[in-house]
Motif scaffolding. Sequence first.
Motif: not given
Length: 392
Positions: A17, A19-20, A23-24, A230, A246, A248, A378
């Motif tokens: 992921r 997107d994760h 984010h991280n 994550g 989150k 990954v 994602d």
Amino acid sequence: MSITQPRAHHLTKAFIRLDHLTHNLRLLQARVGEVPLWPVLKANAYGHGAELIAAHLVRLGYTTVCVADVDEAIALAEAGIHVTCIVLSASLPQQSEALVAYRCEPVVCTLEMVEALARAADIAGHGVAVHVNVDTGMGRIGIQPQEVQSFLDRCLDFPALWVRGLMSHFPRADEEDKSYSLAQLARFRAVATTTHPYGIAVRHIANSAAILDLPGSAFDAVRPGIAIYGLPPSSHIANPRVHDLKPVLEWKTRITFLKEVPPGTGLSYGHAFHTTHPSLIATIPIGYGDGLHRQLSNQLDVLVQGVRCPQVGRITMDMSMVDVTAVRGKVALGDEVVIIGEQGTEEVTADELAGKLGTINYEVVTGISHRVPRVITDADSNESRRERHRSG
Ligand SMILES: Cc1ncc(COP(=O)(O)O)c(C=O)c1O
């Protein structure tokens, strides 16, 4: 492994992921403000697929990453990924030509290595930047704090070599009691102040645990590994933001065989499991050859149709069995089976597997073998739509 063409017919995959990951990285960046993040991609990006993780980092604007050795740096370069690689493990003189050729920035802690790198840089006709490792308490590699000045003096004898960084590493920043790490931080700060005259540009020591939990440890760059994926560095991180990381990686496979068996049926090598009631048993194409540890046999839960189902019998090299009696009537050949990740309201984490194995989440994800394709996904990617569709 190709980033764009994972082996499409392979049934066991690690879904990544991105997107994760983004984010991280943002979460960690917010902890350290303007200080640059040098993400750690060693060991195939902790099993997540170094090329695809690095390619995403480049898209996000990252220019420097950390790898274990020169081979990992070469692999990234050959995949067309243009980043500066800090090489974290100690190297030997026979690796200096490659380190220089690929413009790596190795960590150094011996004069032999300094001389070899300087010689290789002279021959190559361009300089080499290095990071001096000072052992402030890790006890793995590095020169002792009291040796730093004389070491730096010797480095000045080699004009082709520039000591760009002074670095160290925390062995215990993930513990609840931070007293050892605070003492170490003080040692590193003291050494760093004596090195001002040497023009060292970057002092770096912080890993994920320190970024999250040890204020004042960021200096001029930080080296987060596990948290970018994550995963918590340990269960002792006090910073509540650790819960916002989150994961990954998701690890999934599919049911390739289903059978009803009577009570008393022995399953798999050694018949380490016998059914006690009429059971529906699924076979999944994943085993220790994929990095699913054999020690997890008869201990693991996987997710099928959103329900936790026990893995039964010995995990073999390529296949394992799951008791799916709880989802009888719903489960079918080809159904998705989650080893690590979410399904419905259930989740299996890398930490859960690590707990059962008596190890750490780092080893669980890093141990996923080369046979498992890493597939970018994602929440809205075609791949995950396709996968969701297939799993009904
Ligand atoms: C020298 C060094 N720096 C940074 C890291 C990243 O550590 P973490 O994954 O705990 O963030 C590692 C990982 O083991 C390391 O060896």
